[in-house]
Design an enzyme around this catalytic site. Structure first.
Site, PDB file in Angstrom:
ATOM      1  N   ALA A  65       0.977  -1.113  -0.481  1.00  0.00           N
ATOM      2  CA  ALA A  65       0.084  -0.206   0.280  1.00  0.00           C
ATOM      3  C   ALA A  65       0.682   1.396   0.409  1.00  0.00           C
ATOM      4  CB  ALA A  65      -1.338   0.312   1.362  1.00  0.00           C
ATOM      5  N   GLY A 108       0.455  -4.963   0.744  1.00  0.00           N
ATOM      6  CA  GLY A 108      -0.358  -4.953  -0.082  1.00  0.00           C
ATOM      7  C   GLY A 108      -0.418  -5.448  -1.636  1.00  0.00           C
ATOM      8  N   GLU A 111      -0.470  -9.374  -1.057  1.00  0.00           N
ATOM      9  CA  GLU A 111      -2.161  -9.608  -0.239  1.00  0.00           C
ATOM     10  C   GLU A 111      -2.498  -9.860  -2.056  1.00  0.00           C
ATOM     11  OE1 GLU A 111      -1.948  -6.538   2.295  1.00  0.00           O
ATOM     12  OE2 GLU A 111      -2.823  -8.094   3.873  1.00  0.00           O
ATOM     13  N   GLU A 131       4.362  -4.621   7.653  1.00  0.00           N
ATOM     14  CA  GLU A 131       3.421  -4.579   7.828  1.00  0.00           C
ATOM     15  C   GLU A 131       4.384  -4.164   9.225  1.00  0.00           C
ATOM     16  OE1 GLU A 131       2.395  -6.465   5.724  1.00  0.00           O
ATOM     17  OE2 GLU A 131       1.219  -5.593   4.455  1.00  0.00           O
TER      18      GLU A 131
HETATM   19  N1  CO8 Z   1       4.258   3.446  -0.127  1.00  0.00           N
HETATM   20  C1  CO8 Z   1       5.527   4.502  -0.760  1.00  0.00           C
HETATM   21  N2  CO8 Z   1       6.443   3.966  -1.544  1.00  0.00           N
HETATM   22  C2  CO8 Z   1       6.722   3.683  -1.428  1.00  0.00           C
HETATM   23  C3  CO8 Z   1       6.452   2.644  -1.005  1.00  0.00           C
HETATM   24  C4  CO8 Z   1       4.961   2.391  -0.803  1.00  0.00           C
HETATM   25  N3  CO8 Z   1       4.879   1.387   0.203  1.00  0.00           N
HETATM   26  N4  CO8 Z   1       7.686   1.407  -1.787  1.00  0.00           N
HETATM   27  C5  CO8 Z   1       8.499   2.650  -1.883  1.00  0.00           C
HETATM   28  N5  CO8 Z   1       7.710   3.508  -2.658  1.00  0.00           N
HETATM   29  C6  CO8 Z   1       8.937   4.802  -2.900  1.00  0.00           C
HETATM   30  C7  CO8 Z   1       9.701   4.808  -1.989  1.00  0.00           C
HETATM   31  O1  CO8 Z   1       9.719   5.720  -1.323  1.00  0.00           O
HETATM   32  C8  CO8 Z   1      11.219   5.619  -2.969  1.00  0.00           C
HETATM   33  O2  CO8 Z   1      10.301   6.287  -3.493  1.00  0.00           O
HETATM   34  P1  CO8 Z   1      11.063   8.303  -3.330  1.00  0.00           P
HETATM   35  O3  CO8 Z   1      12.606   7.887  -4.612  1.00  0.00           O
HETATM   36  O4  CO8 Z   1      10.172   9.320  -3.873  1.00  0.00           O
HETATM   37  O5  CO8 Z   1      11.542   8.070  -2.651  1.00  0.00           O
HETATM   38  C9  CO8 Z   1      10.973   4.728  -4.509  1.00  0.00           C
HETATM   39  O6  CO8 Z   1       9.718   3.826  -4.207  1.00  0.00           O
HETATM   40  C10 CO8 Z   1      12.009   3.957  -4.138  1.00  0.00           C
HETATM   41  O7  CO8 Z   1      12.054   3.217  -3.244  1.00  0.00           O
HETATM   42  P2  CO8 Z   1      13.443   2.553  -2.377  1.00  0.00           P
HETATM   43  O8  CO8 Z   1      14.132   4.387  -2.821  1.00  0.00           O
HETATM   44  O9  CO8 Z   1      13.504   2.252  -0.994  1.00  0.00           O
HETATM   45  O10 CO8 Z   1      13.824   1.158  -3.616  1.00  0.00           O
HETATM   46  P3  CO8 Z   1      15.236  -0.155  -2.520  1.00  0.00           P
HETATM   47  O11 CO8 Z   1      15.196  -1.217  -4.562  1.00  0.00           O
HETATM   48  O12 CO8 Z   1      16.123   0.605  -2.577  1.00  0.00           O
HETATM   49  O13 CO8 Z   1      13.389  -0.813  -1.717  1.00  0.00           O
HETATM   50  C11 CO8 Z   1      12.594  -1.873  -1.025  1.00  0.00           C
HETATM   51  C12 CO8 Z   1      12.581  -1.189  -2.216  1.00  0.00           C
HETATM   52  C13 CO8 Z   1      12.193  -2.575   0.107  1.00  0.00           C
HETATM   53  C14 CO8 Z   1      10.759  -2.572  -1.698  1.00  0.00           C
HETATM   54  C15 CO8 Z   1      11.650  -0.338  -0.612  1.00  0.00           C
HETATM   55  O14 CO8 Z   1      11.090  -0.110  -1.077  1.00  0.00           O
HETATM   56  C16 CO8 Z   1      10.626  -0.361   0.668  1.00  0.00           C
HETATM   57  O15 CO8 Z   1      10.470  -1.326   1.754  1.00  0.00           O
HETATM   58  N6  CO8 Z   1       9.061  -0.547   0.629  1.00  0.00           N
HETATM   59  C17 CO8 Z   1       7.977  -0.588   1.488  1.00  0.00           C
HETATM   60  C18 CO8 Z   1       7.756  -2.060   1.985  1.00  0.00           C
HETATM   61  C19 CO8 Z   1       6.380  -2.104   2.762  1.00  0.00           C
HETATM   62  O16 CO8 Z   1       6.671  -1.726   3.835  1.00  0.00           O
HETATM   63  N7  CO8 Z   1       5.147  -2.366   2.256  1.00  0.00           N
HETATM   64  C20 CO8 Z   1       4.323  -2.826   2.972  1.00  0.00           C
HETATM   65  C21 CO8 Z   1       3.137  -1.156   2.737  1.00  0.00           C
HETATM   66  S1  CO8 Z   1       2.281  -1.280   4.040  1.00  0.00           S
HETATM   67  C22 CO8 Z   1       0.680  -2.036   3.883  1.00  0.00           C
HETATM   68  O17 CO8 Z   1       0.364  -2.872   2.534  1.00  0.00           O
HETATM   69  C23 CO8 Z   1      -0.064  -2.735   4.543  1.00  0.00           C
HETATM   70  C24 CO8 Z   1      -1.335  -3.528   3.045  1.00  0.00           C
HETATM   71  C25 CO8 Z   1      -2.987  -3.048   3.739  1.00  0.00           C
HETATM   72  C26 CO8 Z   1      -3.664  -3.244   2.491  1.00  0.00           C
HETATM   73  C27 CO8 Z   1      -3.765  -2.182   1.448  1.00  0.00           C
HETATM   74  C28 CO8 Z   1      -4.641  -2.754   0.325  1.00  0.00           C
HETATM   75  C29 CO8 Z   1      -3.774  -1.829  -0.664  1.00  0.00           C
END
Ligand code: CO8
Length: 257
Positions: A65, A108, A111, A131
């Site tokens: 998400a 998400g 999921e 999460e």
């Molecule tokens: N949300 C918003 N932006 C994101 C997300 C995210 N989940 N994941 C990555 N991005 C963005 C980063 O902020 C970054 O943007 P910017 O360049 O503007 O800073 C860009 O994408 C590239 O990301 P990274 O620089 O972090 O890339 P890396 O290769 O270094 O890392 C990762 C990749 C490991 C995937 C890392 O981006 C990460 O940990 N992302 C978050 C993963 C996460 O925690 N996901 C769970 C989110 S909570 C959730 O999903 C709840 C579900 C509830 C149901 C929802 C249904 C829709």
């Protein structure tokens, strides 16, 4: 119809939805959710489509998400707005959906892949429910569908530690149906989609419904339900055609009725 966050194509009888927010690793924001909803609803109504493939990019199926979009929500905004509710469409669609996953399928994103009927993974795929690392838990079925797919031990491991699981581990655990080289992912998923779309649509819909019933009912009820569906297919022209074609040693020409 033009979309901002997804690309939509048709390949004969297969609909393809490609998540397309590369700047955010396909993070699932409200617009993307509503566009996927709209595209899926369109494919569901389209008689020319027998199967849908959902995919992302080489780097990410979806990294979860959109954290930036949801981080300031209050409890009442989250609860009353039910921003995850719209995802139910993916699980409600009656036509088969194949997830083609390369790169990150997190939160998400994992999921969403699990709401599809099965997952074909590239060897680069990474699955996880991270999460907990940001102070929440899965909210779109992760604790339920992951546990049903891989069992309690691995589900607890992933949900509590937030670690990622690679494609091979995911296949061993039963989350993924097959692993293919990343370069072949979409072609393989479209091939699987075409094979499904070539079947009798009533049979495919009933097969999906019957397998899903296994997660919601007892064995005795599920077997009874399956048998009723099985017998009901004898009311279709496609059953007559499929069996006649077998006996006559030719390919069946299903008419989806
Ligand atoms: N949300 C918003 N932006 C994101 C997300 C995210 N989940 N994941 C990555 N991005 C963005 C980063 O902020 C970054 O943007 P910017 O360049 O503007 O800073 C860009 O994408 C590239 O990301 P990274 O620089 O972090 O890339 P890396 O290769 O270094 O890392 C990762 C990749 C490991 C995937 C890392 O981006 C990460 O940990 N992302 C978050 C993963 C996460 O925690 N996901 C769970 C989110 S909570 C959730 O999903 C709840 C579900 C509830 C149901 C929802 C249904 C829709």
């Amino acid at each position: 119809m033009s979309y901002e966050t997804i690309e939509v194509e048709t390949h004969d009888r297969v609909g393809l939805i490609r998540l397309n927010r590369p700047q955010a690793l396909n993070a699932l924001n409200a617009l993307l959710i509503s566009e996927v909803d709209c595209a899926l609803t369109g494919f569901e109504k389209d008689d020319g489509i027998g199967c849908v493939v959902v995919t992302g990019s080489e780097k990410a199926f979806a990294a979860g998400a959109d954290i930036k979009e949801m981080k300031d929500k209050s409890f009442s905004e989250a609860f009353l707005g039910d921003f995850i509710g719209r995802w139910d469409t993916v699980a409600r669609v009656r036509k088969p959906i194949v997830a083609a996953v390369a790169g990150f399928a997190l939160g998400g994103g994992c999921e969403l892949a699990m709401m599809c009927d099965f997952i074909i993974a590239a060897d680069t795929a990474q699955f996880g429910q991270p999460e907990i690392k940001i102070g929440v838990i899965p909210g779109a079925g992760g604790t339920q569908r992951l546990t049903r797919a891989v069992g309690k031990a691995k589900a607890m491991d992933l949900v509590l530690t937030g670690r990622m699981m690679g494609a091979e581990e995911a296949e061993r655990a039963g989350l993924v149906a097959r692993v293919v080289p990343a370069a072949d992912l979409v072609a393989e998923a479209l091939k699987a989609g075409a094979a499904i779309a070539a079947m009798s649509l009533p049979a495919a819909l009933m097969a999906k419904e019957a397998v899903n019933a296994a997660f919601e009912t007892t064995l005795i009820e599920g077997v009874r339900y399956e048998r009723r569906l099985f017998y009901s297919l004898f009311a279709t022209e496609d059953q007559k055609e499929g069996m006649a074609a077998f006996v006559e040693k030719r390919k069946p020409a299903f008419r989806n009725r």
